[in-house]
Design an enzyme around this catalytic site. Sequence first.
Site, short mmCIF file in Angstrom:
data_model
loop_
_atom_site.label_atom_id
_atom_site.label_comp_id
_atom_site.label_asym_id
_atom_site.label_seq_id
_atom_site.Cartn_x
_atom_site.Cartn_y
_atom_site.Cartn_z
N GLU A 1 2.30 -7.91 13.40
CA GLU A 1 1.32 -8.35 14.39
C GLU A 1 0.75 -9.71 14.04
O GLU A 1 0.05 -10.33 14.83
CB GLU A 1 0.22 -7.31 14.58
CG GLU A 1 -0.54 -6.93 13.34
CD GLU A 1 0.04 -5.76 12.57
OE1 GLU A 1 -0.75 -4.91 12.15
OE2 GLU A 1 1.25 -5.70 12.34
N ARG B 1 0.81 -1.22 0.00
CA ARG B 1 0.00 0.00 0.00
C ARG B 1 0.85 1.27 0.00
O ARG B 1 0.37 2.32 -0.43
CB ARG B 1 -1.00 -0.03 1.15
CG ARG B 1 -2.09 -1.11 0.94
CD ARG B 1 -3.08 -1.20 2.08
NE ARG B 1 -2.50 -1.49 3.38
CZ ARG B 1 -2.29 -2.71 3.86
NH1 ARG B 1 -2.62 -3.76 3.15
NH2 ARG B 1 -1.76 -2.87 5.04
#
Length: 181
Positions: free
Chosen positions: A100, A63
């Site tokens: 994460e 992104r």
Amino acid sequence: MIFDEFTIKSLIRPVPGFPKEGVTFRDITPLYQSPRAMRMVADSLIQRYVESPVTHIGAIDARGFLLGAVLAYELNKPLILFRKAGKLPADCLREAYSTEYGEAHIEVHRDALKEGDQVLLLDDLIATGGTFLAAARLVSQLGAEVYEAAAIIDLPDLGGSRLIQDAGIATFTLCAFEEAE
């Protein structure tokens, strides 16, 4: 155009439980569907770096590529791609990082940067900071320096921006989401 953090935040869609339970994904696709908001984001970053010593825009997969290409074009700077492992065709340096969700690797072409280059690292958000820190280590291995790590969103509860700052790298984001938001 005046920057409006409320407009930017209102166009970032929270997706609870994606990609796994307990995670709230911050989806920027509605932001990209608004020409006004996208121009607001791009113009804010362009104004911040137009007179900076940045020599290269380092866009982080994937992104970060969207905004990185716009900034590289508008600032007339080379675009350096920091890609997921196995995606670049030439001789690369590789660095591991934790997310994460687990562990991953990022790569950059070995000839992408040189001593004295000042790199703006850019992605959509700062979460745990792992990707930014891995990219910063690659920049350093190539003899260049990170000028700043920038993103649209900061997720301060995950501690990434603090880790990046503790590593001596300035950070800049346009908005932040606390865990409860």
